[in-house]
Design an enzyme around this catalytic site. Structure first.
Site, short mmCIF file in Angstrom:
data_model
loop_
_atom_site.label_atom_id
_atom_site.label_comp_id
_atom_site.label_asym_id
_atom_site.label_seq_id
_atom_site.Cartn_x
_atom_site.Cartn_y
_atom_site.Cartn_z
N ASP A 9 0.87 -1.18 0.00
CA ASP A 9 0.00 0.00 0.00
C ASP A 9 0.90 1.23 0.00
O ASP A 9 2.11 1.13 0.24
CB ASP A 9 -0.91 0.00 1.25
CG ASP A 9 -1.86 1.20 1.28
OD1 ASP A 9 -2.41 1.57 0.22
OD2 ASP A 9 -2.04 1.80 2.36
N SER A 10 0.29 2.39 -0.25
CA SER A 10 1.07 3.63 -0.14
C SER A 10 1.58 3.81 1.29
O SER A 10 2.69 4.28 1.52
CB SER A 10 0.19 4.82 -0.51
OG SER A 10 -0.95 4.85 0.32
N CYS A 73 -4.42 -1.56 -2.02
CA CYS A 73 -4.62 -0.13 -2.22
C CYS A 73 -5.56 0.06 -3.40
O CYS A 73 -5.23 -0.36 -4.53
CB CYS A 73 -3.26 0.52 -2.51
SG CYS A 73 -3.35 2.28 -2.89
N GLU A 151 -3.31 7.04 9.34
CA GLU A 151 -1.86 6.96 9.58
C GLU A 151 -1.57 7.32 11.05
O GLU A 151 -0.82 6.63 11.74
CB GLU A 151 -1.11 7.94 8.67
CG GLU A 151 -1.17 7.60 7.19
CD GLU A 151 -0.18 6.49 6.77
OE1 GLU A 151 0.94 6.46 7.28
OE2 GLU A 151 -0.57 5.66 5.92
N CYS A 184 -11.18 2.73 0.39
CA CYS A 184 -9.75 3.01 0.60
C CYS A 184 -9.35 2.14 1.77
O CYS A 184 -10.05 2.10 2.79
CB CYS A 184 -9.55 4.49 0.94
SG CYS A 184 -7.88 4.88 1.50
N HIS A 186 -7.22 2.41 3.96
CA HIS A 186 -6.97 3.10 5.23
C HIS A 186 -8.23 3.18 6.09
O HIS A 186 -8.14 3.23 7.32
CB HIS A 186 -6.49 4.54 4.97
CG HIS A 186 -5.03 4.67 4.66
ND1 HIS A 186 -4.48 4.28 3.47
CD2 HIS A 186 -4.00 5.13 5.41
CE1 HIS A 186 -3.17 4.53 3.48
NE2 HIS A 186 -2.86 5.03 4.66
N1 DGL Z 1 -4.83 3.09 0.99
C1 DGL Z 1 -4.98 3.66 -0.27
C2 DGL Z 1 -6.25 3.19 -1.00
O1 DGL Z 1 -6.77 2.13 -0.73
C3 DGL Z 1 -4.68 5.07 -0.60
C4 DGL Z 1 -4.22 6.07 0.37
C5 DGL Z 1 -3.45 7.19 -0.29
O2 DGL Z 1 -4.06 8.17 -0.75
O3 DGL Z 1 -2.22 7.04 -0.37
O4 DGL Z 1 -6.74 3.84 -1.88
#
Ligand code: DGL
Length: 258
Positions: A9-10, A73, A151, A184, A186
């Site tokens: 992931d990012s 991600c 985060e 997302c 996150h």
């Molecule tokens: N966790 C990421 C997703 O599922 C993206 C978060 C980011 O913007 O880096 O889209």
């Protein structure tokens, strides 16, 4: 197949998918890679992002010696899944917003998609909506500020309740919306806070368990011996190393990029 399943992931969002993988495949050896030097991805240009994702995932697959890659991600998967599959020699499982299951559950036929601004606008996402939620009203809500809150949570601080309240406030004006997709990775890390901040009850749906099930099918027979598990990062960070160790990645290493 030998080697761990690598989750990418990012940032820390893929850890919500790690939690699902641990539940479904408790014996599986996992590795984690994140591009913390360049996150968030959700506000970046597509061309730059594709090149960067290929570079980081290529390096992480080589460094980890993984049996397969889970792109945990949505922002990366809805853009670069085909390119990754063409570029890598290991199986790749992607993550896309759970539009299909949400459309299956909604009684009012009005669902929401909470995701990064990149994901809510992607042609891939619009195709998913057309294909699987053609008879639903779908309200797309860009929620980039939630990424930073997730985060913070993993790194040991409390998310800011005002950010969550502001993000979900429009729900008060949409009484028919009964099902919200967390598009997302996150966002499931903020699930309790989101439930509390929502002005009314909705059903929350994410892709974690479906991805874990798919990874189990695609990578059946991989090395199930869990030893010490590594988190690969693109910038040193003690807070991130602590966060990763909370999910079992007790060793953190800097990913060698060309
Ligand atoms: N966790 C990421 C997703 O599922 C993206 C978060 C980011 O913007 O880096 O889209």
């Amino acid at each position: 197949m030998s080697g761990p399943i690598l989750v990418f992931d990012s940032g820390v969002g893929g850890l919500s998918v790690v939690a699902s993988l641990r539940r479904r495949l408790p014996e599986a050896a996992l590795a984690y890679a994140c591009d913390n030097a360049m996150m968030p991805y959700g506000v970046r240009e597509d061309d730059w992002l594709v090149a960067r994702i290929l570079e980081v995932c290529g390096a992480a697959v080589a460094a980890s010696g993984c049996a397969g890659l889970v792109v945990a991600c949505n922002t990366a998967s809805t853009l670069a899944l085909e390119a990754l599959r063409a570029h890598l020699a290991v199986p790749v499982v992607g993550t896309v917003p759970a539009i299909k299951p949400a459309a299956g559950m909604s009684e009012t036929r009005h669902i929401g998609l909470l995701a990064t601004s990149a994901t809510v606008a992607r042609p891939y996402t619009l195709r998913l909506i057309r294909e699987f939620a053609g008879d639903c009203r779908v309200t797309r809500m860009a929620a980039d500020p939630l990424v930073a809150e997730a985060e913070r949570r993993v790194m040991g601080s409390s998310p800011d309740p005002d950010v969550l309240l502001r993000t979900l406030a429009p729900l008060a004006e949409m009484p028919s919306l009964d099902t919200m997709v967390l598009g997302c990775t996150h966002f499931p890390l903020l699930r309790e806070g989101l439930i509390e901040a929502a002005p009314r009850h909705v059903r929350w749906v994410d892709s974690g368990d479906a991805i874990a099930r798919r990874a189990g099918q695609v990578m059946a027979g991989h090395d199930r011996h869990r030893g010490s598990e590594t988190g690969w990062v693109t910038a040193p960070s003690e807070a991130l190393a602590r966060g990763l160790s909370g999910f079992g990645f007790t060793e953190t290493r800097l990913l060698p990029l060309a």
